[in-house]
Design an enzyme around this catalytic site. Structure first.
Site, mmCIF file in Angstrom:
data_model
loop_
_atom_site.group_PDB
_atom_site.id
_atom_site.type_symbol
_atom_site.label_atom_id
_atom_site.label_comp_id
_atom_site.label_asym_id
_atom_site.label_seq_id
_atom_site.Cartn_x
_atom_site.Cartn_y
_atom_site.Cartn_z
ATOM 1 N N GLU A 36 -5.767 1.598 1.320
ATOM 2 C CA GLU A 36 -6.659 0.573 2.212
ATOM 3 C C GLU A 36 -7.652 1.726 0.608
ATOM 4 O OE1 GLU A 36 -7.858 1.841 6.116
ATOM 5 O OE2 GLU A 36 -9.372 0.711 6.194
ATOM 6 N N ARG A 261 4.695 12.268 6.064
ATOM 7 C CA ARG A 261 3.383 12.676 5.067
ATOM 8 C C ARG A 261 3.545 14.112 4.477
ATOM 9 N NH1 ARG A 261 0.270 9.464 7.091
ATOM 10 N NH2 ARG A 261 -2.156 11.156 5.826
ATOM 11 N N LYS A 271 -8.316 11.300 4.579
ATOM 12 C CA LYS A 271 -9.699 10.675 4.096
ATOM 13 C C LYS A 271 -11.277 10.993 4.624
ATOM 14 C CE LYS A 271 -7.613 6.304 3.361
ATOM 15 N NZ LYS A 271 -7.719 5.582 2.734
HETATM 16 P P1 ATP Z 1 -5.578 9.568 5.344
HETATM 17 O O1 ATP Z 1 -4.379 9.420 6.398
HETATM 18 O O2 ATP Z 1 -5.484 10.498 4.582
HETATM 19 O O3 ATP Z 1 -7.100 8.262 5.974
HETATM 20 P P2 ATP Z 1 -4.503 7.138 5.160
HETATM 21 O O4 ATP Z 1 -2.812 6.453 5.528
HETATM 22 O O5 ATP Z 1 -4.876 6.191 5.970
HETATM 23 O O6 ATP Z 1 -4.288 8.523 4.393
HETATM 24 P P3 ATP Z 1 -3.910 4.772 2.597
HETATM 25 O O7 ATP Z 1 -4.666 4.342 1.743
HETATM 26 O O8 ATP Z 1 -3.534 3.323 3.963
HETATM 27 O O9 ATP Z 1 -4.497 6.067 3.767
HETATM 28 O O10 ATP Z 1 -2.357 5.375 2.147
HETATM 29 C C1 ATP Z 1 -1.929 4.651 1.360
HETATM 30 C C2 ATP Z 1 -0.378 4.899 0.857
HETATM 31 O O11 ATP Z 1 -0.375 6.412 1.217
HETATM 32 C C3 ATP Z 1 0.391 4.601 2.771
HETATM 33 O O12 ATP Z 1 1.673 4.331 2.241
HETATM 34 C C4 ATP Z 1 0.410 5.641 3.076
HETATM 35 O O13 ATP Z 1 1.378 5.429 4.371
HETATM 36 C C5 ATP Z 1 0.310 6.869 2.016
HETATM 37 N N1 ATP Z 1 0.323 7.962 2.588
HETATM 38 C C6 ATP Z 1 -1.376 8.050 3.004
HETATM 39 N N2 ATP Z 1 -1.718 9.925 2.859
HETATM 40 C C7 ATP Z 1 0.318 10.483 2.963
HETATM 41 C C8 ATP Z 1 0.565 11.905 3.237
HETATM 42 N N3 ATP Z 1 0.086 12.736 3.325
HETATM 43 N N4 ATP Z 1 1.137 11.991 2.341
HETATM 44 C C9 ATP Z 1 2.646 10.543 1.935
HETATM 45 N N5 ATP Z 1 1.639 9.890 1.787
HETATM 46 C C10 ATP Z 1 0.794 9.197 2.573
HETATM 47 MG MG MG Z 2 -4.029 3.626 6.833
#
Ligand code: ATP
Ligand code: MG
Length: 564
Positions: A36, A261, A271
């Site tokens: 995102e 994760r 984020k």
């Molecule tokens: P955050 O929790 O940091 O805000 P998010 O999951 O909201 O991260 P996205 O931009 O939706 O951020 O993430 C893009 C991809 O990266 C998604 O498929 C998500 O599952 C993966 N991802 C995000 N954080 C992690 C993590 N800590 N470990 C592994 N994969 C991750």
């Molecule tokens: Mg997300």
């Protein structure tokens, strides 16, 4: 095709191998990385990138880059550009497959209409608060919305009205008609569309209703014919909902697979929390070398290879755990040890005068660039009468087992001579040691004595007249607690490490570093790895300490306590 890799098979690759064996997707492997664009990528995203792009590579498949841009309020072009740069930096490429959820807004809307026509979705006038209230809890069923049984015609008309901008923000939603008593809360008539009169970075003002992540994600995967839709564990109980949409619409059905994760000790990886660190000024920006963002790590001196090795090493699992940050640093040292040229630098200088060395004399000493890489060759380092050594390498009253320089003691200066400390000069007022008067033995040139006598220490040094001035920034963990997210009260900002950054404004580095360019990484002998910061100018070099040389992980591993 079966997997081509020497390491153990994880559960995701086992699933893919099985799908290929049974011909589920005709042997096709197509993944995607779906960020995102509401922030910069961090090391957790790197795990997902390595997994999705890595699997596609291994199986001769494809991986798309898809921006999940369904929330125009928080998303920006700047983040889109940065995400692309970071994925490329890690060494992966999506070819011409750069997609946006917003490219599918029309199709998603048409599918919403289809569900309304099937009696599977309705327009609801409850306020967001009421929707929450009606939802029930884990132990109590929800209540049906009074708008749930509107006719198909009325729903179609209202949905069109929503799209046409006839209603204010938050006044209505489109909801799936599933089951308000479902044990899985995600199945209790989830919201599919919300009204939001906001300008979208890509679609501008074309839309004033936006699909929720839950309604968009699975269908986007379906449109792109993703075979294996890999995501993190928190989406596990959204899967029944994604499956429900795909089944109701009767469209291509990707297989969602959840993995744990990445969490790291002494680090926060969300984020939202990283944004707080930036906005509240706890760090200097998203690319602060203390940040776990890929740009921060790049500026710190992390290499893509080190990050990829780390991701490979931690593997994937189905349960959440926290990885020791020492392992990440270990992977970094392993990589830098092979590639970083060695140089000499003195961070906390102590002046040394070699009394019996000719005034104005200079010799070029031959120094090895990288003992791990014979091809890296040698360089010349100037030696002269006045030098700097590290303040820590001298003790006026040396404790037991301190073998470095002390009054009357002889040590080796790396690549140069044996020197003996003859006199200690102090500041008359403060008593601080300001200079050492030494003598050298001309017979020990190159660092060995012809009579075979030994010294117990070898020190690094620079020639005062030739050295270049540099600012060096030393970093420590951003938090004092290994699990900053578990700290009570004010949360993670309560355990910020006040010593996470130490700036040493006047250090001295050998002159061969004059042409050093931003992001180049060197090993300062005996001190650690250092990366040239983009703040460097021709007047003054600036270095970030990437890591010290002390590998805590190697010790843990040796003791048999490592669990990775
Ligand atoms: P955050 O929790 O940091 O805000 P998010 O999951 O909201 O991260 P996205 O931009 O939706 O951020 O993430 C893009 C991809 O990266 C998604 O498929 C998500 O599952 C993966 N991802 C995000 N954080 C992690 C993590 N800590 N470990 C592994 N994969 C991750
Ligand atoms: Mg997300």
């Amino acid at each position: 095709m079966s997997v081509k890799r020497s390491t153990r098979l994880d559960f995701i690759r086992e699933i893919i191998n099985e799908d290929n064996r049974t011909g589920k997707h005709g042997g096709r492997v197509h993944t995607r990385f779906p960020p995102e664009p509401n922030g910069y990528l961090h090391i957790g995203h790197a795990k997902s990138i390595c997994l999705n792009f890595g699997i596609a590579e291994e199986y001769g498949g494809l991986c798309n880059l898809r921006f999940d841009d369904t929330n125009p309020v928080k998303e920006e072009q700047e983040y889109i550009d940065a995400i692309k740069e970071d994925v490329h930096w890690l060494g992966f490429d999506w070819g011409d497959r750069e997609y946006y959820a917003s490219d599918y807004f029309e199709q998603l809307y048409q599918w919403a209409v289809q569900l309304v026509k099937k009696g599977k979705a309705y327009v609801c006038d409850l306020t967001p608060e009421q929707v929450r209230e009606y939802r029930g809890t884990l132990t109590e069923p929800g209540r049906e919305s009074p708008y749930r049984n509107r006719s198909v015609e009325e729903n179609l008309e209202l949905l069109e009205g929503m799209r046409a901008g006839r209603f204010p923000d938050g006044s209505r939603t489109l909801r799936a008609k599933i089951d308000m008593a479902h044990p899985n809360l995600n199945m209790r008539d989830p919201v599919m569309y919300r009204i939001l009169h906001a300008c979208h970075p890509r679609t501008g003002d074309r839309w004033c209703i936006y699909p929720t992540y839950d309604f968009a994600h699975g269908q986007c995967d379906s449109i792109e014919r993703i075979t294996h839709s890999i995501c993190t564990l928190e989406f596990e109980n959204h899967r029944p909902l994604y499956d429900w949409f795909l089944d109701q619409l009767g469209i291509f059905h990707p297989q969602q697979i959840e993995f744990a994760r990445l969490n790291l000790t002494y680090t926060v990886l969300s984020k939202r929390k990283l944004l707080r660190l930036v906005e509240e000024g706890h760090v200097r920006g998203w690319d602060d070398p203390r940040m776990p963002t890929l740009r921060g790590m790049r500026r710190r001196g992390y290499t893509p290879q080190a990050i990829r090795n780390f991701c490979e090493r931690i593997g994937v699992a189905k349960f959440n755990s926290t990885v020791d940050i020492d392992l990440l640093e270990h992977c970094l040292r392993e990589d830098l040890n092979r590639r970083a040229p060695r140089v000499m630098a003195v961070l906390r200088p102590l002046r040394v005068v070699i009394d019996n060395y000719p005034e104005g004399g200079v010799e070029q000493m031959e120094a090895i660039n990288n003992p791990e890489d014979p091809g890296a060759g040698t360089r010349k380092v100037p030696f002269s009468r006045v030098l700097y050594i590290e303040r820590d390498d001298f003790r006026e009253e040396p404790p037991k087992r301190f073998y470095r320089l002390a009054p009357g003691r002889e040590v080796r200066l790396r690549y140069a001579y044996f020197v003996t400390c003859r006199e200690v000069v102090k500041d008359e007022e403060t008593g601080e040691v300001v200079e050492l008067r030494c003598t050298y033995d001309p017979a020990t040139r190159g660092g060995a004595a012809p009579d075979g006598r030994k010294v117990k220490a070898t020190l690094h040094w620079v020639s005062a007249a030739h050295a270049l001035e540099a600012e060096v920034r030393l970093y420590d963990h951003l938090f004092t607690e290994p699990y900053p997210e578990d700290v009570g009260e004010g949360g993670f900002t309560d355990c910020l490490n006040p010593r996470s950054l130490e700036v040493i404004p006047r250090c001295w580095v050998e002159p061969s570093l004059a042409p050093a360019q931003p992001l180049e990484i060197y090993q300062f002998e005996r001190l650690g790895y250092f990366c040239v910061d983009p703040d460097s100018t021709c007047q003054k070099l600036v270095f970030n300490r990437t890591v010290t040389l002390k590998d805590r992980w190697a010790k843990i591993e040796k003791a048999g306590k490592a669990n990775v």
